[in-house]
Design an enzyme around this catalytic site. Sequence first.
Site, PDB file in Angstrom:
ATOM      1  N   SER A  81       0.813  -1.222   0.000  1.00 47.51           N
ATOM      2  CA  SER A  81       0.000   0.000   0.000  1.00 47.51           C
ATOM      3  C   SER A  81       0.839   1.262   0.000  1.00 47.51           C
ATOM      4  CB  SER A  81      -0.945   0.011   1.206  1.00 47.51           C
ATOM      5  OG  SER A  81      -1.953  -0.958   1.063  1.00 47.51           O
ATOM      6  N   ASP A 308      -5.562   1.363  -4.864  1.00 51.00           N
ATOM      7  CA  ASP A 308      -4.103   1.245  -4.860  1.00 51.00           C
ATOM      8  C   ASP A 308      -3.638  -0.123  -5.348  1.00 51.00           C
ATOM      9  OD1 ASP A 308      -5.137  -0.012  -2.619  1.00 51.00           O
ATOM     10  OD2 ASP A 308      -3.689   0.815  -1.210  1.00 51.00           O
TER      11      ASP A 308
END
Length: 467
Positions: A81, A308
């Site tokens: 992330s 993401d």
Amino acid sequence: MKKTLSLFILLFVSVSLFAQGKAKYVFYFIGDGMGADQVNGTEMYLAEKEGMIGVKPLIFTQFPVMSVVNTYSRTNSVTDSSAAGTALATGEKTYNGAIGVGKDKEKLTSVAERAKKAGKKVGVITSVSVDHATPAAFYAHQPDRGMYYEIAHDLPLANFDFYGGSGFLKPDKNAEGENAPSIYPMFEKAGYKLYRGLDEYSQSSRDEKLILIQKEGSDKNALPYAIDRKAGDLALKEITQSAIEHLSYKNNKGFFLMVEGGKIDWACHDNDAATVFHEVIDMDEAIAEAFAFYKKHPKETLIVVTADHETGGIALGTGKYALNLQSLQYQKVSANQLSTLMSNLRKEKNNNVTWEDMKQLLGENMGFWKEVKLTWEQERKLRDEFEHSFVQKKQGFEESMYTKTEPMAARAKEVMNEVAMVSWASHSHSANFVPVFAIGVGAELFNARLNNIDIPHNISKAAGYKW
């Protein structure tokens, strides 16, 4: 029907507005872990709940522009992330673990920082902690995502106008784990007011820099899952409303607002399909606040929705030409909350829980044996785990990225996935495409296959930020 028709007419008309001027108001939504099938599954679940085969569209999936995005990091085909957040924030690939820095740990400038330099008000909000990877990538510059204390110290340096989320993970311990001065006086010294909950926020001044987090005593790690939410809990929609109110107050120059639906990822790490779909719906409700603003300012607003990375490798189908997503509506709590209920049951029964006690708990919270019919094999799986962990008391919590779960709760979740005919490839990230949706000024820039680093560049182009 009239509401849906009006929405489609507005979306159609908006296509003609793409090329007119610059985006004065920018909304950038990031669903952490939200791949294409997390979105598709949510819409199919909503349809099945109403007795239909097909999809019941979310607001953001009706935006006139949609495409797909590659997510790989600089160092691996499967990103984490922080690298993905940095790519979406700065337009540069970096190594897994980096926050707002490049391959040589050099500082990278985010699209939010560019918006601030362009004279815009800026907000960064999330359903997890303010110092977590994705929000941090927009304001912080640290070599390791785990440096939460140092990340928090970067927050006032960015000088953004509004921050919001659950709290801060390590407000008084540095990266070495040593005690350090609390970050809160530092925020105050930098001119920020800290508000805990909406009641405190209602007393705020719209012309001050502020940080909105949960009430004292709440979980600093994240907001409650939408499926677990109780009256008085802070929700992403409410933080989004507050940010829009604050950033638009007496503001003729415009704003940039990044909003992260952070717990989609957490539920995917848990392979908890019902909770995932509720989290996607929850983010859609936050997007509805931006869309309402867009309808008032269609010639000045851009909304971009993406992710993401994908988490879990969810598959809608397990071999049969069928799905049973409607069964997920009878799951009333997350697998994590179910685990808590089971642990509480152990205490209440002085560690002498009966099978009938467990059946009652599962019936009330998962719908088993009531609305959700189980096969002999599925009931056997539950009974075997009960014997192992509650009768023989050979308890060992199962761990995923963010949670530790009673093994009985894990088996119940697996059974619900079997009933719904949902499968998972892993408890981690994948390299699958993620979607991107856009509406408003400059939305045509997202009408092609993209790399994640293209998105902040295109937002800057649409808004006229200097790159």
